[in-house]
Write an enzyme that holds these catalytic residues in place. Structure first.
Site, mmCIF file in Angstrom:
data_model
loop_
_atom_site.group_PDB
_atom_site.id
_atom_site.type_symbol
_atom_site.label_atom_id
_atom_site.label_comp_id
_atom_site.label_asym_id
_atom_site.label_seq_id
_atom_site.Cartn_x
_atom_site.Cartn_y
_atom_site.Cartn_z
ATOM 1 N N TYR A 56 0.837 -1.199 0.000
ATOM 2 C CA TYR A 56 0.000 0.000 0.000
ATOM 3 C C TYR A 56 0.877 1.256 0.000
ATOM 4 C CZ TYR A 56 -3.479 -3.444 1.513
ATOM 5 O OH TYR A 56 -4.282 -4.555 1.610
ATOM 6 N N HIS A 119 0.086 -11.982 1.304
ATOM 7 C CA HIS A 119 -0.732 -11.003 0.597
ATOM 8 C C HIS A 119 -1.063 -11.466 -0.819
ATOM 9 C CE1 HIS A 119 -1.344 -6.377 -0.118
ATOM 10 N NE2 HIS A 119 -2.448 -7.087 -0.281
#
Length: 314
Positions: A56, A119
């Protein structure tokens, strides 16, 4: 705030989770000071799960979150991830996972995370995820740098398939339980009860389709699904409520999902989302929304390797 048990971890987590991806400017520019204030507001109003990742903002979200949690680290359950580092940069190797936790801890200004997750596992080979990445996060857990470990991803049936093969504490599924999608119920919810892993849901607003905000240019939904937004907004406006409140409350009401994680980085959004915990959906509204949505229900796009995109089970 209300809380639910996160599976075998026995952590009591808030039904509203703070998704920190917007701190990394994922949707638009986020003012750092306001982002930090939003994190503090969330904590002060009972939100105790914060989820972030190196991906992110290419480490920016973790860095900003580390600043926000100074003096407040012990008030939250902190979750981060490993394996995805850029739009097309993935590394699920054993050594990378081990080094990644140290990088994350440095940015987050802490010596442990409560939850360390792989992830978007659909972008790795199943062999490497199972034989390298999962043993690596388990080693991180054994070291004390993480209390619990889990997996995350988009193809919900693939998450279930991997959860059957490996020992994990949590599964984070995104975009598969909201007003537009309910495929999480087919296999993953029953499996979470059977194996007692904590089940988390992210993207309850379907990356803004279920809100009044402009959709990001990178949104992968079909044009037909995107075109639902103004129709759904009009129905909610007739009831004098916000679509995002309805969508968020709908998602948080699932009794078998421990927490619903929503991305936020400004005071207005966190204040509205906290208020949505007590929001009451007007009688008749869900029926009207469902009638419009029905022809487009579960129209999900796929991501990751083709072999990992297990088809919907009927």
């Amino acid at each position: 705030m209300r809380y639910r048990r996160l599976g075998k971890t026995n952590l009591e987590v808030s039904i509203l989770g703070f998704g920190a991806s917007p701190l990394g400017n994922v949707f638009e520019e986020c003012d750092e000071n306001e982002g930090i204030a939003a994190v503090h507001y969330a904590i002060d109003h009972g939100v105790n799960l914060v989820d972030v990742a190196p991906f992110y903002g290419i480490t920016l979200a973790e860095t900003r979150l580390g600043k926000a949690l100074k003096g407040k680290r012990n008030e939250v359950y902190l979750a981060t991830k490993a394996g995805r580092y850029d739009l097309r940069e993935f590394d699920f190797s054993y050594q990378k996972i081990l080094s990644s936790i140290d990088d994350s801890l440095r940015r987050l200004q802490t010596d442990y995370v409560d939850l360390y997750q792989l992830h978007d596992i659909e972008f790795g080979s199943q062999e490497q995820v199972v034989n390298e990445a999962v043993p690596a996060i388990q080693a991180v857990k054994k070291s004390g740098k993480a209390r619990f470990v889990g997996i995350t991803g988009l193809p919900v049936n693939y998450l279930a398939a991997i959860a059957r093969e490996v020992e994990i504490d949590t599964v984070l599924s995104w975009a598969h339980y909201n007003l537009l999608q309910d495929e999480i119920n087919v296999e993953l919810v029953p499996l979470s009860k059977e194996l007692d892993f904590g089940l988390m849901n992210a993207a309850p607003l379907m990356q803004r389709i279920l809100s009044d905000a402009a959709l990001p240019v990178w949104h992968n939904a079909s044009e037909e699904v995107k075109a639902l937004q103004p129709r759904l907004l009009a129905i909610c406006q007739a009831y004098h409520v916000r679509l995002s409140d309805v969508a968020l409350r709908f998602a948080m009401d699932h009794p078998d999902i421990a927490t619903t994680i929503v991305g936020m980085c400004d005071m207005k959004t966190i204040q509205e989302n906290v208020a949505a915990v007590d929001f009451v959906i007007p009688d008749g509204l869900l029926h009207e929304l469902e009638e419009v949505i029905a022809p487009f229900k579960n129209r999900m796009w796929f991501e990751g390797r083709p072999e990992n995109n297990i088809a919907r089970k009927q």
